[in-house]
Structure formats: C-alpha cells, structure tokens
Scaffold this motif. Structure first.
Motif, short mmCIF file in Angstrom:
data_model
loop_
_atom_site.label_atom_id
_atom_site.label_comp_id
_atom_site.label_asym_id
_atom_site.label_seq_id
_atom_site.Cartn_x
_atom_site.Cartn_y
_atom_site.Cartn_z
N UNK A 324 0.88 -1.17 0.00
CA UNK A 324 0.00 0.00 0.00
C UNK A 324 0.92 1.22 0.00
N UNK A 325 1.55 1.44 -1.11
CA UNK A 325 2.63 2.42 -1.16
C UNK A 325 2.11 3.76 -1.59
N UNK A 326 1.34 4.43 -0.70
CA UNK A 326 0.73 5.70 -1.12
C UNK A 326 1.77 6.82 -1.23
N UNK A 327 2.97 6.57 -0.77
CA UNK A 327 4.02 7.60 -0.95
C UNK A 327 4.96 7.26 -2.11
N UNK A 328 4.62 6.24 -2.88
CA UNK A 328 5.37 5.85 -4.09
C UNK A 328 6.86 5.66 -3.82
N UNK A 329 7.19 5.07 -2.69
CA UNK A 329 8.61 4.93 -2.36
C UNK A 329 9.20 3.61 -2.86
#
Ligand SMILES: [Zn+2]
Length: 452
Positions: A324-329
């Motif tokens: 759930x990579x909502x910070x696109x890291x």
C-alpha cells in the motif's frame, strides 16, 4: 488436453495424440544446463523423459506431469521446456487474527505447492494474538496467545487463542521443504505489538497493561525504541526465530506504526536527540536499521512492509513488500537497487471479497509497471498474496477466498504475466476444482469469481 495446466508453462509444443506411461516412466535425467527450478518434459510415442538441474526443477516437472494425466490415465504427447519468471512466488497466512490447525496449514501448503508456489510467509504475531513459542519469553505462549473472547464481530465470549509449539513449526517447515517451499516467519515490530505488550508491558513507552485486541483496529500500543530492553527482547526472540527457521529471510513487519506514544515518551525523545534524528518517523528508521543489522549479522535477510521506507533506507538494508505504497517509495527504492515483492492490496489481498477484487483483477496485476526503470524491473523478486483473517474464521472460508485467486497469483509468478486470454485462464482454474476437493480444498463457485 492441456486445459489442466496451471501455471501455464513457458514453452509448450503439443505433438498430437496421447498414451499411457509405463511404470518406469518418465526417465529422470540430470541436465546441469537447465535453470534452477526449470525442467524439460518430453513425452513422445517412444519415450518420456524429465530433465532438471535441481530437485526443485524435478518437483515442478512432476507437478506438471500430475496435471497432464487424463482421467483415463493417459498423458498427451508434448514437449515442455519450462522455468519460472520470478523466484518469489509466495502466499501469506495470518495465524494471529484467527488461528488454523497444523493439518489445515499443511493442506493449504500442499494445494499451493501443486501450482509451483515456493514461499510461505507466516504472519505469526500481531495485535490479536501471538502464535510462536519462544522459550526465553514463556509469557508469549501463555499470555500473549490468548484474547478475552473471539472478537471481530463474533460475540462468543470464550477465551480465544493458541500458540504453535516449536515441534509443530518444525513439522510444518519439513512439510514445506519436501515441496520446495521456504517458510518466512514474520515478527511484526515495532507496531502491531499489543499482544506481546500485554505479556511484557515494560516494553511499551508507558508500561501500562493493554488488552490483546479483538477487533480490526491498529493498536496505539507499540514497542518503545527509546529503551534498550526493547532491543534486548527483540534480539532474544530473533535468535530463537533464526535457530528455528532454516530459510534465508526473516520478516520484521514495520507496517502501520502509530507514533503518538513515541512523540510523548521522554526516552523516545532522548533517543531522537542522541541519534540526531528529525522526528518519530526517523526513529522508526533507526529501529528498522538496527533490527535489520542484527538479522544480517546472523547471515539472514530482513524483509519489511513498505512503511519501513518512510524514513529512507538504503537498498541493501531490507527487502520490501509493496502492499500500500501511497508515498510511491517502492518504485524509487527498486530503481535505486532495492529488492521488492509485489503484494498490492487491490490485486492480491485475498481477504477482500470477490466484489471488491474479482478474479480478473488479480489475473491482470502487472508486476512490472512502467514506473520501474529497466534496472528497477530486475529488482522485482516476484509476487505474494496474503490471506488476512479478521473476517476469515474457518479454513473453509479461507479456501473460498484463496481459490481460485491464489491460482492467478501463481500463474503471474511463474509465467511472469497473464499467460493466456482471461476465459482460457478461467477454464484452467475451474479444471482444478476436483483435484483440490480431493485434498480438502473447496474452491469458490465459478459464479462468485467475477460478480457483476
Ligand atoms: Zn518510548
């Protein structure tokens, strides 16, 4: 005649016709030129051979042969040259929120192995219960493993819980090894720790007793990284985990860590000041790096959920599960050389019902998105599909949720992408129903796979 093959092999050449195999067939051949996990199966009118370079390759070739066998005992003539696209083809079972029996877990593993899955990520501890015997900390099995009532919307007031003994875990590890499956234990820290804090309250910032959770909340009660005793405890548990599990990887969680108690804790604030950290987010980075270094000093590889990247880790610190990579890291991490495992909620969270995640949404999961550079794509280890068990109280329900969607994950992991048109995949998945039922795994009815 090839409608039972799942996952789809990399190269299949039908030769026309079929025949029964003689007792001594197939002839087994060692071919060091074949890739690890790969095999070559040749069934002609004159002979049947299975070539491989490793025991895993032999096992996968035999699984393919098992699927090729028709009800009349014959097998179609064909040449199959096969190897997986990805080395990580995983499934995860959450034994914390609801626990399974050893026999149920073995049945699930047996089913998964038939589709060439090779990683069993075992979520053994979380807020709603601890499931791993640790000799140095007996209160984990005696206290942290139980909650007061079934919970999760079930009003049964009976005490709920249980814990796997080391002997049971060794039994499951051996069962997996015979099927070329690596077991990856998860010790989820510093969050999702209220069960262990219930047993050892001094490990939190406040030292207050807390109940073992029985709902789907994320507990605010997390481990205190300001205290050295917290690291002593974690390392003590990890030493036993490292002794018990022979695989290369140890999962250390790191997901969903509320920082309120750290913000208010004098010891956490002192740690932040002493280490020159900016804030509590960086304190989690400090915690992760320190635990990861301990694991690496024992020759093992740590894995974390993608939140461990929030404080900025180096590519060689951990392997990361992208859920759930909502910070696109994760993409950036992979593009810089970090290894990632694709595990995104909207495609492979098998606890989501079929209305939210229809089978075709799982089958159309692109494991190599364009947000990854060519080098980044090389750093995708593979795919993993978890079954979280807040709302999965029984093994029957677990099978309903996982089959057939786990078959889609298996095909993506082995073939590398959707291998055939979707109706063809669906037909091949449906063709597994009777073989799965024969080992006690009941698939969801076909009409539920893709609701309107
Ligand atoms: Zn603290």
């Amino acid at each position: 005649m090839f409608s039972n093959l799942l996952p789809c092999p990399a190269h299949l050449k039908p030769l026309g016709g079929s025949r029964a195999l003689a007792k001594h067939e197939p002839t087994l051949l060692n071919d060091p030129g074949l890739p690890a996990e790969g095999y070559r199966l040749s069934i002609t009118a004159d002979e049947a051979t299975l070539a491989y370079s490793t025991d895993a390759g032999k096992f996968y070739g035999l699984q393919t042969l098992l699927q090729l066998r028709q009800t009349d005992g014959t097998v179609p003539l064909a040449l199959i040259e096969d190897a997986p696209a990805f080395r990580w083809r995983g499934f995860m079972i959450d034994s914390s929120r609801h626990i399974q029996t050893v026999e149920e877990i073995k049945t699930f593993i047996d089913a998964a192995s038939r589709f060439k899955l090779n990683v069993f990520h075992w979520h053994l501890c979380d807020d709603p219960g601890w499931r791993l015997e640790v000799e140095r900390y007996p209160r984990l099995a005696e206290v942290a493993a139980y909650r007061d009532g079934w919970g999760f919307g079930n009003d049964n007031p009976e005490r709920y819980g249980g814990c796997f003994t080391k002997a049971q875990i060794r039994d499951i590890i051996d069962f997996c090894a015979a099927r070329h499956i690596t077991v990856v234990p998860e010790f989820d820290i510093p969050g999702h720790s209220s069960a262990l804090i219930h047993a050892y309250p001094h490990l939190s910032c406040t030292g207050d007793d807390v109940a073992v959770l029985k709902d789907a909340c994320v507990s605010d009660n997390v481990l205190c990284p300001g205290k050295e005793t917290t690291f002593d405890f974690c390392e003590g548990v990890l030493e036993e985990i490292i002794d018990l599990f022979p695989g290369q990887y140890i999962h250390i969680g790191g997901d969903e860590v509320p920082k309120d108690s750290w913000d208010a804790c004098p010891l956490c604030q002192k740690r932040i000041a002493d280490e020159g950290l900016a804030d509590s987010e960086e304190l989690q980075g400090y915690f992760t790096k320190r635990i990861a270094a301990f694991i690496k000093s024992h020759g093992k590889t740590p894995i974390g959920w993608n939140e461990v990247l929030n404080a900025g880790l180096d590519p060689d610190d951990v392997v990361v599960c992208k859920w759930h990579d909502d910070r696109s890291r994760c993409d950036d991490f992979a593009n810089r050389g970090g290894k990632i495992i694709m595990e995104e909620t909207k495609h492979v969270y098998l606890d989501y019902d079929y209305h939210r995640t229809p089978l075709q949404q799982t089958y159309r999961y692109n494991l190599l998105p364009d947000s990854l550079t060519a080098a980044g794509k090389q750093n995708v280890l593979g795919i993993e599909a978890p079954i979280w068990t807040e709302w999965v109280e029984t093994f029957r329900r677990m099978c309903y949720m996982c089959f057939p969607r786990l078959l889609a994950a298996a095909e993506l992991g082995w073939y590398g992408k959707a291998a055939t048109d979707y109706p063809d995949f669906k037909a091949r998945a449906e063709a597994q129903r009777s073989a799965l039922a024969a080992i006690g795994v009941e698939m969801a009815p076909l009409s539920d796979w893709d609701p309107e």
